[in-house]
Scaffold this active site. Sequence first.
Site, PDB file in Angstrom:
ATOM      1  N   TRP A   1       0.821  -1.219   0.000  1.00  0.00           N
ATOM      2  CA  TRP A   1       0.000   0.000   0.000  1.00  0.00           C
ATOM      3  C   TRP A   1       0.853   1.267   0.000  1.00  0.00           C
ATOM      4  O   TRP A   1       0.449   2.309   0.514  1.00  0.00           O
ATOM      5  CB  TRP A   1      -0.991   0.010   1.165  1.00  0.00           C
ATOM      6  CG  TRP A   1      -2.035  -1.070   1.000  1.00  0.00           C
ATOM      7  CD1 TRP A   1      -1.991  -2.317   1.524  1.00  0.00           C
ATOM      8  CD2 TRP A   1      -3.220  -0.971   0.226  1.00  0.00           C
ATOM      9  NE1 TRP A   1      -3.097  -3.034   1.125  1.00  0.00           N
ATOM     10  CE2 TRP A   1      -3.885  -2.222   0.336  1.00  0.00           C
ATOM     11  CE3 TRP A   1      -3.825   0.031  -0.532  1.00  0.00           C
ATOM     12  CZ2 TRP A   1      -5.094  -2.492  -0.308  1.00  0.00           C
ATOM     13  CZ3 TRP A   1      -5.035  -0.233  -1.164  1.00  0.00           C
ATOM     14  CH2 TRP A   1      -5.652  -1.474  -1.056  1.00  0.00           C
TER      15      TRP A   1
ATOM     16  N   LYS B   1      -5.970   0.616  -5.045  1.00  0.00           N
ATOM     17  CA  LYS B   1      -6.302   2.030  -5.165  1.00  0.00           C
ATOM     18  C   LYS B   1      -5.251   2.710  -6.033  1.00  0.00           C
ATOM     19  O   LYS B   1      -4.272   2.089  -6.450  1.00  0.00           O
ATOM     20  CB  LYS B   1      -6.342   2.708  -3.788  1.00  0.00           C
ATOM     21  CG  LYS B   1      -7.611   2.526  -2.997  1.00  0.00           C
ATOM     22  CD  LYS B   1      -7.549   3.299  -1.688  1.00  0.00           C
ATOM     23  CE  LYS B   1      -8.862   3.141  -0.926  1.00  0.00           C
ATOM     24  NZ  LYS B   1      -8.793   3.808   0.405  1.00  0.00           N
TER      25      LYS B   1
ATOM     26  N   ASP C   1     -32.341  11.031 -12.873  1.00  0.00           N
ATOM     27  CA  ASP C   1     -32.658  11.783 -11.667  1.00  0.00           C
ATOM     28  C   ASP C   1     -32.210  13.233 -11.792  1.00  0.00           C
ATOM     29  O   ASP C   1     -31.194  13.529 -12.417  1.00  0.00           O
ATOM     30  CB  ASP C   1     -31.956  11.135 -10.468  1.00  0.00           C
ATOM     31  CG  ASP C   1     -32.159  11.922  -9.185  1.00  0.00           C
ATOM     32  OD1 ASP C   1     -33.299  11.940  -8.690  1.00  0.00           O
ATOM     33  OD2 ASP C   1     -31.191  12.528  -8.706  1.00  0.00           O
TER      34      ASP C   1
ATOM     35  N   GLU D   1     -36.929  12.877 -14.697  1.00  0.00           N
ATOM     36  CA  GLU D   1     -37.507  13.412 -13.462  1.00  0.00           C
ATOM     37  C   GLU D   1     -37.313  14.922 -13.530  1.00  0.00           C
ATOM     38  O   GLU D   1     -36.253  15.449 -13.213  1.00  0.00           O
ATOM     39  CB  GLU D   1     -36.808  12.821 -12.237  1.00  0.00           C
ATOM     40  CG  GLU D   1     -37.502  13.186 -10.932  1.00  0.00           C
ATOM     41  CD  GLU D   1     -36.559  13.623  -9.828  1.00  0.00           C
ATOM     42  OE1 GLU D   1     -36.985  13.627  -8.667  1.00  0.00           O
ATOM     43  OE2 GLU D   1     -35.409  13.988 -10.124  1.00  0.00           O
TER      44      GLU D   1
END
Length: 667
Positions: free
Chosen positions: A81, A113, A326, A380
Amino acid sequence: MMNLNLIKTDPWLEPHAAEISRRHDKYLRKLDEINEMHGGLKHFASQYQWMGLHAENGEWVIREWAPNATAIYLIGDFSNWEPRVAFQFIRKDRGIWELFIPFEFLKHKDHFKLHVFWDGGNAHRIPSYARRVVQDETTKVFDAQVWSPDQPFEWTDSPFKLGSDDFHPLIYEAHVGMASEEEKVASYTEFIENVLPHIQSLGYNTIQLMAVQEHPYYGSFGYHVSNFFAVSSRMGTPEELKQLINTAHNMGIAVIMDIVHSHSVKNELEGLSNFDGDRTQYFDQYDHPAWDSRCFNYNKDEVLGFLLSNCRYWIEEFHFDGFRFDGVTSMIYHDHGLEKDFTGYDDYFHGVCNEEALCYLTLANKLIHEVKPNAISIAEEMSGYPGLAGSIEGGGIGFDYRLSMGVPDFWIKLIKEHADENWNVGQIYHELSQHRVEERTISYAESHDQALVGDKTIIFRLADKEMYDHMSTGWRHLVIDRAMALHKMIRLVTIATASGGYLNFMGNEFGHPEWIDFPREGNGFSFKYARRQWSLVKNPDLRFKELNEFDKSIVNLFSDERLLTKHLQHRFDNGPDQVLAFSRGDYLFVFNFNPVQSFTGYGIPVNAGKYKVAFTSDDEEFGGFNRIEKGQMYYTQAIESGQHQLLLYLPARMVLVIKKQEIKRVY
């Protein structure tokens, strides 16, 4: 200036013809640019096939767009990491970074990551195209996860077809996580086993899934998205979501997705915000003032490509049949339409619109229907922007439907502010049936919005606390009788006047008694109200099953008879009596909203013939008083001017559904 059909359809738009044409030309220029520079819109929207983590030629490759970055490293257990030279990306053209690594360093389910550096700072980031993001139960930290199962998912839904061009969606809006009765986050697999059969039995032909895209805060209902290409891991794996859609398709049910391209969560460790040290990489400079989130900058090609690719990804990889977009109002206005009344056409065309957002939505609709021609796209949107659900060729934005957001607001206002005896049936018909001539709409009496804490469902507004003690089938209660009668009438008149489709939120069909409140600090992180109590509808001693049976009858009627494809014809309304009648196809709907007065021999003008009672809201199986015999036959009577009428018995607070019968002639 183009001669657009949108303006022909609505002559009141003529003073704004030049502005409408200019906005349409903006879309056409962008489309031409995409075609010329990227080989077509579909190819431009294929970035998910290239960006992110992929297996290529016997090794892993990962690509990322980070123009402000000075260095990027892939980190994980393989690097302890920490950033290491062996896993450092190489900068390519146009802000793209690329890294090739042998297969041995990453395997299925490994966490990873990015460590991104920029002038003046650095931070861990989740790749923007990550397809799997998981949260550590102890630390609550999110990581990207390699998702590369040995066997690809086997689809068996090839016989499924969404339907013809005149398909009308009957939508069951659902949140998988809260679809269990247990106080927990439910899974896609549990939804398949426990909820899909219920939806199928009710007759709904479309499911709208909420909260599919990964979001760090469960209580956001899925609207604060962090990872746009990742299936929310709280509810299961990508394969389990695919199995849900595959199973629904094999039941003949379409599945659309509640997609959020209007904004993104502010979180930097989980989302896109400040990804490469530049807050404006994906977003506008300013945050959304009401949602505390980031607003996309639709003027950047990289953002357009990201969002369009996202649309194509969900359709092609997961077989979704379309989207409910949305927050469209927030997208298309620079002020997000907040605290603004739209009272005239000038409000849409005097510099307040975000034209880049309008262009993006038009491109998205063109792409969606290019990838899946019969896909469903729903906006929407509450401002009433002209042409939103009009054809692109005619100058519109290209949505198939607009949500009729004014309908639930109308019902709330009517119930709260007007006594039953003052309900105006002419106004009810007008409010429910009105729509722009170029548009189809999705009508609904209530959605998830009305079920949240701080609001109330229709049944809760009508029955309130009496629901807790008086829903037994063993006795009658005046408050419950009124609530159930009006609940049934409101839902039937809403679907029967719909001008395109109909929507119901899960549990509302049987009058779910409690609000939705997700686990949060204020409720002790309890799941008590973030679930659905299916046992209520299965209990033969409670009246919830009666509401469920009524919903099943009306939805199956409209599904089996394809009534939303039939012309809606107003027949009669009498304000003082509170009687309303209209027809669709061979079916006549007669509503007596009068709370106290029943009528005998009440004349309703119809076409000559024979009519048979299909069912009424007063049927005993629906919790009624059985005041009209099911299957009763009526014959029309001639009146002046060659017209005909039916003379009907209309009990108070009841709707009568009658079908015109074919008269067999004997020669």
